[in-house]
Design a protein around this motif. Structure first.
Motif, PDB file in Angstrom:
ATOM      1  N   ALA A 127       0.823  -1.211   0.000  1.00 58.13           N
ATOM      2  CA  ALA A 127       0.000   0.000   0.000  1.00 58.13           C
ATOM      3  C   ALA A 127       0.856   1.259   0.000  1.00 58.13           C
ATOM      4  N   LEU A 128       2.046   1.161   0.589  1.00 53.97           N
ATOM      5  CA  LEU A 128       2.941   2.314   0.665  1.00 53.97           C
ATOM      6  C   LEU A 128       4.058   2.232  -0.366  1.00 53.97           C
ATOM      7  N   GLY A 129       3.826   1.479  -1.448  1.00 51.21           N
ATOM      8  CA  GLY A 129       4.751   1.475  -2.578  1.00 51.21           C
ATOM      9  C   GLY A 129       5.871   0.472  -2.495  1.00 51.21           C
ATOM     10  N   GLY A 130       5.844  -0.430  -1.518  1.00 51.94           N
ATOM     11  CA  GLY A 130       6.891  -1.435  -1.392  1.00 51.94           C
ATOM     12  C   GLY A 130       6.638  -2.644  -2.277  1.00 51.94           C
ATOM     13  N   THR A 131       7.598  -3.551  -2.300  1.00 50.84           N
ATOM     14  CA  THR A 131       7.498  -4.764  -3.108  1.00 50.84           C
ATOM     15  C   THR A 131       7.750  -5.986  -2.227  1.00 50.84           C
ATOM     16  N   LEU A 132       7.477  -7.172  -2.815  1.00 44.59           N
ATOM     17  CA  LEU A 132       7.616  -8.422  -2.073  1.00 44.59           C
ATOM     18  C   LEU A 132       8.522  -9.398  -2.794  1.00 44.59           C
ATOM     19  N   VAL A 133       9.191 -10.241  -2.010  1.00 42.34           N
ATOM     20  CA  VAL A 133       9.854 -11.442  -2.517  1.00 42.34           C
ATOM     21  C   VAL A 133       8.768 -12.498  -2.674  1.00 42.34           C
ATOM     22  N   GLN A 134       8.633 -13.073  -3.870  1.00 46.57           N
ATOM     23  CA  GLN A 134       7.508 -13.969  -4.112  1.00 46.57           C
ATOM     24  C   GLN A 134       7.719 -15.390  -3.596  1.00 46.57           C
ATOM     25  N   HIS A 135       8.942 -15.776  -3.295  1.00 44.73           N
ATOM     26  CA  HIS A 135       9.142 -17.064  -2.642  1.00 44.73           C
ATOM     27  C   HIS A 135      10.391 -17.019  -1.784  1.00 44.73           C
ATOM     28  N   LEU A 136      10.235 -17.555  -0.582  1.00 47.76           N
ATOM     29  CA  LEU A 136      11.303 -17.576   0.415  1.00 47.76           C
ATOM     30  C   LEU A 136      11.270 -18.941   1.084  1.00 47.76           C
ATOM     31  N   ASP A 137      12.388 -19.635   1.093  1.00 49.09           N
ATOM     32  CA  ASP A 137      12.451 -20.948   1.743  1.00 49.09           C
ATOM     33  C   ASP A 137      12.660 -20.798   3.242  1.00 49.09           C
ATOM     34  N   GLY A 138      12.168 -21.769   3.985  1.00 44.75           N
ATOM     35  CA  GLY A 138      12.537 -21.904   5.385  1.00 44.75           C
ATOM     36  C   GLY A 138      11.588 -21.320   6.408  1.00 44.75           C
ATOM     37  N   HIS A 139      10.535 -20.599   5.978  1.00 44.08           N
ATOM     38  CA  HIS A 139       9.634 -19.976   6.945  1.00 44.08           C
ATOM     39  C   HIS A 139       8.264 -20.654   6.983  1.00 44.08           C
ATOM     40  N   ALA A 140       8.100 -21.690   6.183  1.00 42.64           N
ATOM     41  CA  ALA A 140       6.900 -22.547   6.239  1.00 42.64           C
ATOM     42  C   ALA A 140       7.394 -23.966   6.003  1.00 42.64           C
ATOM     43  N   LYS A 141       7.395 -24.778   7.053  1.00 40.17           N
ATOM     44  CA  LYS A 141       8.053 -26.076   6.970  1.00 40.17           C
ATOM     45  C   LYS A 141       7.189 -27.158   6.341  1.00 40.17           C
ATOM     46  N   ALA A 142       5.867 -27.143   6.615  1.00 39.80           N
ATOM     47  CA  ALA A 142       4.965 -28.170   6.093  1.00 39.80           C
ATOM     48  C   ALA A 142       3.612 -27.537   5.830  1.00 39.80           C
ATOM     49  N   PRO A 143       2.913 -27.957   4.777  1.00 38.95           N
ATOM     50  CA  PRO A 143       1.618 -27.352   4.458  1.00 38.95           C
ATOM     51  C   PRO A 143       0.644 -27.425   5.629  1.00 38.95           C
ATOM     52  N   GLY A 144       0.084 -26.265   5.978  1.00 37.39           N
ATOM     53  CA  GLY A 144      -0.937 -26.219   7.014  1.00 37.39           C
ATOM     54  C   GLY A 144      -0.435 -26.390   8.425  1.00 37.39           C
ATOM     55  N   VAL A 145       0.877 -26.274   8.655  1.00 42.12           N
ATOM     56  CA  VAL A 145       1.443 -26.471   9.991  1.00 42.12           C
ATOM     57  C   VAL A 145       2.338 -25.284  10.332  1.00 42.12           C
ATOM     58  N   PHE A 146       2.060 -24.606  11.441  1.00 38.39           N
ATOM     59  CA  PHE A 146       2.927 -23.525  11.891  1.00 38.39           C
ATOM     60  C   PHE A 146       4.230 -24.099  12.437  1.00 38.39           C
ATOM     61  N   SER A 147       5.325 -23.418  12.122  1.00 36.61           N
ATOM     62  CA  SER A 147       6.602 -23.712  12.763  1.00 36.61           C
ATOM     63  C   SER A 147       6.988 -22.497  13.601  1.00 36.61           C
ATOM     64  N   THR A 148       8.168 -22.511  14.182  1.00 31.76           N
ATOM     65  CA  THR A 148       8.614 -21.370  14.984  1.00 31.76           C
ATOM     66  C   THR A 148      10.038 -20.994  14.607  1.00 31.76           C
ATOM     67  N   HIS A 149      10.334 -19.739  14.772  1.00 35.30           N
ATOM     68  CA  HIS A 149      11.722 -19.280  14.690  1.00 35.30           C
ATOM     69  C   HIS A 149      11.851 -18.015  15.529  1.00 35.30           C
TER      70      HIS A 149
END
Length: 232
Positions: A127-149
Motif C-alpha cells: 500500500a505504501l509502494g513497497g514490493t515483495l519477494v515472491q518465494h522464500l524458503d525456510g519460513h513454512a516447513k509443512a503445508p498447514g502447519v505452523f513452525s517457529t523461529h
C-alpha cells in the motif's frame, strides 16, 4: 482488563471462500480462524469480522472502528506491486486485495491504529509502494502447519518497546516476504536470516505489521499494544 472497562472495537479482515464445510453445510463463506477473535478478546478488545466489500465503503467502516487488524491469508497479487507472477505465487484474491488495501488506506488517513499480520504486513508494505519477494524458503516447513523461529527487535523502535526481549520465538507460516520497504516504513524486527519480520510507521498513529502469526501463539503483547492505542 476490568470486565466493566471500555473494550475497543477491533475490526479484523476475513477470508472469502467459494466453498467451506461445517455441520451439514457446504457453502460459500466469509471466515476467519478463531485465533484472531480470541487474541483480540484476550487483549481486551471486541472483535468484529470485516468480510470483503465494496472498497468505496472502507472509510465508513474504519470510522466506526477503534482499531483495525488486516489478517493473514493468500498471496498478494503481484500486479499490485508492479511484478509479474512467479511460478510459486498462489492464485489471486482480487476482492480481498482491493478491500484490504482500501481499509489500510482509510486507517492511515484517519490515524486509526492498525496491525497487519503476515499477509496484512505485506499488504501494508505494498500500500505504501513497497514490493515483495515472491518465494522464500525456510519460513513454512509443512503445508498447514505452523513452525517457529526467533525474531529480534530493532532497538529504539515501537516494536522493541512492546516486546523488548532480545529474541522471541514466534509462530510462523509464510513463503513471501518484504523486498523493497514502502514509503515511511521502518523495519523493526528481523529473523536470523535477515528477513524483515516487522515493519512500523513512525508518527503519531500506531501502525505495525508483523510477518508471523500471533493468533497462533500465546503472546498477547502486540495485540495488547494495539488495544491500548485503540483506547487512547
Amino acid at each position: 482488563m476490568n470486565g466493566n472497562a471500555k473494550r475497543p472495537l477491533i475490526g479484523v479482515s476475513t477470508y472469502l471462500e467459494a466453498e467451506a464445510r461445517w455441520g451439514v453445510w457446504t457453502l460459500p463463506a466469509a471466515l476467519l480462524p478463531a485465533g484472531y477473535p480470541r487474541l483480540v478478546q484476550a487483549a481486551g478488545g471486541l472483535a468484529s469480522m470485516l468480510p470483503p466489500d465494496d472498497p468505496a465503503y472502507a472509510a465508513d467502516v474504519v470510522a466506526r472502528l477503534d482499531g483495525l487488524v488486516v489478517a493473514g491469508g493468500p498471496d498478494v497479487e503481484p500486479a499490485r506491486y508492479g511484478a509479474a507472477r512467479e511460478e510459486r505465487t498462489g492464485p489471486p484474491a482480487e476482492e480481498r486485495d482491493a478491500w484490504e488495501l482500501a481499509l489500510i488506506e482509510a486507517a492511515l488517513a484517519a490515524g486509526t491504529p492498525l496491525l497487519g499480520i503476515c499477509r496484512g504486513m505485506q499488504l501494508l508494505n505494498v500500500a505504501l509502494g513497497g514490493t515483495l519477494v515472491q518465494h522464500l524458503d525456510g519460513h513454512a516447513k509443512a503445508p498447514g502447519v505452523f513452525s517457529t523461529h526467533a525474531v529480534a527487535p530493532v532497538p529504539g523502535t515501537r516494536y522493541a518497546a512492546v516486546v523488548p526481549d532480545a529474541a522471541t520465538d514466534v509462530p510462523t507460516y509464510h513463503h513471501q516476504a518484504v523486498d523493497r520497504v514502502g514509503r515511511g516504513l521502518v523495519p523493526c524486527a528481523h529473523a536470523d536470516d535477515g528477513t524483515v519480520e516487522a515493519l512500523e510507521l513512525p508518527g503519531p498513529a500506531w501502525v505495525l505489521g508483523v510477518q508471523w502469526h500471533p493468533e497462533a501463539g500465546t503472546d498477547t503483547r502486540v495485540m495488547e499494544a494495539l488495544v491500548k492505542a485503540a483506547l487512547a
